[in-house]
Design a protein around this motif. Structure first.
Motif, PDB file in Angstrom:
ATOM      1  N   ILE A  12      -1.327  13.905  10.210  1.00  0.00           N
ATOM      2  CA  ILE A  12      -0.478  12.469  10.160  1.00  0.00           C
ATOM      3  C   ILE A  12      -0.921  11.048  10.551  1.00  0.00           C
ATOM      4  CG2 ILE A  12       1.334  11.667  11.382  1.00  0.00           C
ATOM      5  CD1 ILE A  12       2.790  15.119  12.180  1.00  0.00           C
ATOM      6  N   VAL A  13      -1.962  10.690  11.586  1.00  0.00           N
ATOM      7  CA  VAL A  13      -2.454   9.763  11.509  1.00  0.00           C
ATOM      8  C   VAL A  13      -3.161   9.516   9.355  1.00  0.00           C
ATOM      9  CG1 VAL A  13      -3.834   8.424  12.165  1.00  0.00           C
ATOM     10  CG2 VAL A  13      -2.979   9.658  13.608  1.00  0.00           C
ATOM     11  N   ALA A  14      -3.479   9.970   9.040  1.00  0.00           N
ATOM     12  CA  ALA A  14      -4.263  10.311   7.246  1.00  0.00           C
ATOM     13  C   ALA A  14      -2.782  10.385   6.656  1.00  0.00           C
ATOM     14  CB  ALA A  14      -4.817  11.431   7.145  1.00  0.00           C
ATOM     15  N   GLU A  15      -1.607  10.449   7.201  1.00  0.00           N
ATOM     16  CA  GLU A  15      -0.946  10.692   5.584  1.00  0.00           C
ATOM     17  C   GLU A  15      -0.215   9.059   6.032  1.00  0.00           C
ATOM     18  OE1 GLU A  15       3.880  12.903   5.355  1.00  0.00           O
ATOM     19  OE2 GLU A  15       2.778  13.558   6.891  1.00  0.00           O
ATOM     20  N   ARG A  16       0.333   9.305   7.229  1.00  0.00           N
ATOM     21  CA  ARG A  16       0.867   8.150   7.717  1.00  0.00           C
ATOM     22  C   ARG A  16       0.341   6.181   7.003  1.00  0.00           C
ATOM     23  NH1 ARG A  16       1.871   5.280  13.105  1.00  0.00           N
ATOM     24  NH2 ARG A  16      -0.467   6.089  14.006  1.00  0.00           N
ATOM     25  N   GLU A  17      -1.303   6.578   6.695  1.00  0.00           N
ATOM     26  CA  GLU A  17      -1.994   5.795   6.771  1.00  0.00           C
ATOM     27  C   GLU A  17      -2.292   5.467   5.058  1.00  0.00           C
ATOM     28  OE1 GLU A  17      -3.893   3.375   7.615  1.00  0.00           O
ATOM     29  OE2 GLU A  17      -3.144   4.086   9.889  1.00  0.00           O
ATOM     30  N   THR A  18      -2.332   6.981   4.244  1.00  0.00           N
ATOM     31  CA  THR A  18      -1.796   6.610   2.616  1.00  0.00           C
ATOM     32  C   THR A  18      -0.685   6.065   2.250  1.00  0.00           C
ATOM     33  OG1 THR A  18      -3.196   8.938   3.007  1.00  0.00           O
ATOM     34  CG2 THR A  18      -1.842   8.417   1.163  1.00  0.00           C
ATOM     35  N   LEU A  19       0.720   6.296   3.365  1.00  0.00           N
ATOM     36  CA  LEU A  19       2.129   5.556   2.979  1.00  0.00           C
ATOM     37  C   LEU A  19       2.019   4.270   3.194  1.00  0.00           C
ATOM     38  CD1 LEU A  19       4.321   8.584   4.822  1.00  0.00           C
ATOM     39  CD2 LEU A  19       3.932   8.036   2.281  1.00  0.00           C
ATOM     40  N   LEU A  20       1.109   3.592   3.811  1.00  0.00           N
ATOM     41  CA  LEU A  20       1.396   2.525   4.615  1.00  0.00           C
ATOM     42  C   LEU A  20       0.366   1.563   3.234  1.00  0.00           C
ATOM     43  CD1 LEU A  20       0.259   1.995   7.927  1.00  0.00           C
ATOM     44  CD2 LEU A  20       2.800   1.633   6.829  1.00  0.00           C
ATOM     45  N   SER A  21      -0.984   2.095   2.659  1.00  0.00           N
ATOM     46  CA  SER A  21      -1.611   1.747   1.816  1.00  0.00           C
ATOM     47  C   SER A  21      -0.304   1.713  -0.017  1.00  0.00           C
ATOM     48  CB  SER A  21      -2.901   2.236   1.513  1.00  0.00           C
ATOM     49  OG  SER A  21      -3.297   4.029   1.325  1.00  0.00           O
ATOM     50  N   ASN A  22      -0.382   3.174  -0.185  1.00  0.00           N
ATOM     51  CA  ASN A  22       0.726   3.344  -1.358  1.00  0.00           C
ATOM     52  C   ASN A  22       1.775   2.016  -1.767  1.00  0.00           C
ATOM     53  OD1 ASN A  22      -0.693   5.372  -1.843  1.00  0.00           O
ATOM     54  ND2 ASN A  22       0.604   6.817  -1.326  1.00  0.00           N
ATOM     55  N   ALA A  23       2.058   1.685  -0.899  1.00  0.00           N
ATOM     56  CA  ALA A  23       3.093   0.313  -0.911  1.00  0.00           C
ATOM     57  C   ALA A  23       2.172  -0.857  -0.648  1.00  0.00           C
ATOM     58  CB  ALA A  23       3.733   0.419   0.860  1.00  0.00           C
ATOM     59  N   PHE A  24       2.905  -1.835  -0.969  1.00  0.00           N
ATOM     60  CA  PHE A  24       2.615  -3.150  -0.628  1.00  0.00           C
ATOM     61  C   PHE A  24       3.130  -3.962   0.259  1.00  0.00           C
ATOM     62  CE2 PHE A  24       3.697  -0.917  -4.636  1.00  0.00           C
ATOM     63  CZ  PHE A  24       2.550  -1.251  -5.844  1.00  0.00           C
ATOM     64  N   PRO A  25       2.723  -4.465   0.935  1.00  0.00           N
ATOM     65  CA  PRO A  25       2.993  -4.735   2.948  1.00  0.00           C
ATOM     66  C   PRO A  25       2.773  -6.824   2.158  1.00  0.00           C
ATOM     67  CG  PRO A  25       1.563  -3.861   3.041  1.00  0.00           C
ATOM     68  CD  PRO A  25       1.839  -3.442   2.015  1.00  0.00           C
ATOM     69  N   LYS A  72      -3.134 -12.839  -7.104  1.00  0.00           N
ATOM     70  CA  LYS A  72      -2.927 -11.635  -6.641  1.00  0.00           C
ATOM     71  C   LYS A  72      -3.015 -11.167  -7.653  1.00  0.00           C
ATOM     72  CE  LYS A  72       0.845 -11.093  -3.830  1.00  0.00           C
ATOM     73  NZ  LYS A  72       0.718 -10.567  -3.031  1.00  0.00           N
ATOM     74  N   ASP A  73      -3.991  -9.933  -7.909  1.00  0.00           N
ATOM     75  CA  ASP A  73      -5.089  -9.437  -8.226  1.00  0.00           C
ATOM     76  C   ASP A  73      -4.736  -9.214  -9.268  1.00  0.00           C
ATOM     77  OD1 ASP A  73      -8.083  -8.345  -8.835  1.00  0.00           O
ATOM     78  OD2 ASP A  73      -7.364  -6.323  -8.934  1.00  0.00           O
ATOM     79  N   GLU A  74      -5.539  -9.086 -11.038  1.00  0.00           N
ATOM     80  CA  GLU A  74      -4.416  -7.612 -12.151  1.00  0.00           C
ATOM     81  C   GLU A  74      -3.913  -6.503 -11.845  1.00  0.00           C
ATOM     82  OE1 GLU A  74      -6.077  -9.353 -15.968  1.00  0.00           O
ATOM     83  OE2 GLU A  74      -5.580 -11.307 -15.828  1.00  0.00           O
ATOM     84  N   ALA A  75      -5.289  -5.726 -10.810  1.00  0.00           N
ATOM     85  CA  ALA A  75      -5.046  -4.681 -11.137  1.00  0.00           C
ATOM     86  C   ALA A  75      -4.174  -4.479 -10.377  1.00  0.00           C
ATOM     87  CB  ALA A  75      -6.582  -3.661 -10.443  1.00  0.00           C
ATOM     88  N   GLU A  76      -4.051  -5.163  -8.677  1.00  0.00           N
ATOM     89  CA  GLU A  76      -3.118  -4.937  -7.692  1.00  0.00           C
ATOM     90  C   GLU A  76      -1.679  -5.162  -8.524  1.00  0.00           C
ATOM     91  OE1 GLU A  76      -1.161  -4.346  -3.814  1.00  0.00           O
ATOM     92  OE2 GLU A  76      -2.806  -3.928  -4.915  1.00  0.00           O
ATOM     93  N   VAL A  77      -1.477  -6.364  -9.292  1.00  0.00           N
ATOM     94  CA  VAL A  77       0.253  -6.177 -10.328  1.00  0.00           C
ATOM     95  C   VAL A  77       0.510  -5.301 -11.516  1.00  0.00           C
ATOM     96  CG1 VAL A  77       1.591  -7.855 -11.772  1.00  0.00           C
ATOM     97  CG2 VAL A  77      -1.011  -8.804 -10.265  1.00  0.00           C
ATOM     98  N   LYS A  78      -0.871  -4.926 -11.901  1.00  0.00           N
ATOM     99  CA  LYS A  78      -0.114  -3.094 -12.731  1.00  0.00           C
ATOM    100  C   LYS A  78      -0.158  -2.926 -11.855  1.00  0.00           C
ATOM    101  CE  LYS A  78      -3.780  -4.524 -16.387  1.00  0.00           C
ATOM    102  NZ  LYS A  78      -5.178  -4.119 -17.333  1.00  0.00           N
ATOM    103  N   ARG A  79      -0.192  -2.289 -10.573  1.00  0.00           N
ATOM    104  CA  ARG A  79      -0.029  -0.864  -9.578  1.00  0.00           C
ATOM    105  C   ARG A  79       1.363  -1.320  -9.348  1.00  0.00           C
ATOM    106  NH1 ARG A  79      -0.093   0.742  -4.226  1.00  0.00           N
ATOM    107  NH2 ARG A  79      -0.741  -1.799  -3.286  1.00  0.00           N
TER     108      ARG A  79
END
Length: 354
Positions: A121-134, A169-176
């Motif tokens: 669950i900790v790994a799942e939460r880290e994945t969810l947070l990394s997939n978002a754009f805080p 921002k980085d162009e890869a981040e904007v594409k994502r």
């Protein structure tokens, strides 16, 4: 005489407790405030439902863990005042001795890890947070939407470049973020208004493209008639071609579109300058008019400001649209006439001779 009632000094805990929940506040009670997580805006595309589930799960585990810790503290406190099991002068009930209470507290301490979130669950939460754009704030989102309105949803390269330069921002981040936006844009609260603004911008882009094609077709057709097909390929590189071609250009104005103020030469010059500088570049066209020696004594044309020039350019676009419509209808009529002639000849060929 009746005795005077004295004012009673209020209890601050009771006062604020009644104001909040109708009961006196317990200042010494355990604090069970929920831990604050990251601020999740809708345009940051967090999976709020799953993150809230994990947060509620973690909160409940922390509450249970705190209850277990309080139990351990209670056992240690009782062990300090409890008699030793080796004391022969006191009858110690089973489980009430200092050693037994201490042993029980230590055993409970070993179970505290049960109240931690699992590694999955900790790994799942880290994945969810990394997939978002805080890291994206409101200013970045507005810059992204403005670029979409200006460029349209299909010009990804320029959108990425604009947002990257404006927001740092980085162009890869904007594409994502671009991919995430068009996948999850319905999660944004006012997504309908955002999509409407983007569609309005795309209509303006489409209209500008149509106008540019009308101007290009008119100018290139005229240059081809006057100077030949080879001159068409050199229009953008050789400035003299347009300067020599516009003076013989004609228009099919139609009723109400000619106007009394502007001559056909002035309209031809405006059209060629729109081809050179682009539709909407009224200020540049105004400077071209001031520099053109052909209009050195045309004070009316030279004194027009950018707004008046743009209005006349809009009228010329309507003239070109009318000419294009006439040509299209003529082509349709010719095609229909040709197909009717072929059908009639085929019918005559199939008629048997008497």
């Amino acid at each position: 005489l009746p005795q005077r009632e004295r004012k009673r000094n209020y209890d601050i805990d009771e006062y604020f407790g009644e104001g909040n929940s109708g009961k006196a506040g317990n200042r010494d009670g355990p604090s069970r405030k929920r831990k604050k997580g990251p601020t999740m805006q809708d345009f940051q595309f967090f999976d709020k439902e799953r993150l809230d589930e994990i947060a509620a799960m973690e909160l409940q585990l922390n509450i249970n863990k705190q209850e277990r810790v309080n139990k351990i503290k209670e056992l240690y406190g009782r062990a300090k005042s409890a008699p030793s099991i080796n004391n022969t002068r006191v009858n110690v009930a089973p489980g009430r001795s200092c050693e037994e209470l201490t042993q029980k507290a230590k055993e409970l301490e070993k179970t505290l890890t049960e109240f931690d979130l699992s590694s999955e669950i900790v790994a799942e939460r880290e994945t969810l947070l990394s997939n978002a754009f805080p890291d994206w704030i409101k200013k970045d989102f507005k810059a992204f939407c403005s670029s979409l309105e200006r460029r349209g949803r299909y010009d990804v390269a320029n959108i990425v470049k604009d947002v990257s330069l404006e927001c740092g921002k980085d162009e890869a981040e904007v594409k994502r973020y671009f991919v995430a936006f068009w996948t999850n844009y319905q999660k944004i609260g006012d997504w309908k208004k955002i999509i409407e603004r983007i569609e309005r911008g795309e209509k303006k882009i489409s209209r500008a493209r149509e106008i540019r094609e009308l101007i290009q077709d008119k100018v290139e057709d005229h240059v081809e008639k006057v100077m030949g097909e080879e001159a068409v390929t050199e229009i953008m590189t050789n400035k003299d071609i347009l300067d020599r071609a516009w003076q013989s250009m004609t228009f099919n104005y139609g009723p109400g579109l000619k106007g009394r103020a502007y001559t056909e030469d002035e309209d031809a010059f405006l059209l060629c300058m729109m081809h050179r500088h682009g539709y909407g570049a009224a200020e540049r066209i105004r400077m071209e008019i001031r520099r053109a020696w052909q209009f050195r004594f045309d004070w009316f044309f030279k004194s027009r400001n950018a707004i008046e020039i743009q209005k006349r350019c809009d009228a010329l676009i309507r003239v070109l649209e009318r000419e294009d419509e006439i040509i299209r209808r003529k082509e349709e009529m010719d095609l229909l006439k040709k197909s009717n002639d072929e059908a009639s000849r085929a019918a005559e060929a199939n008629v048997p001779a008497h």
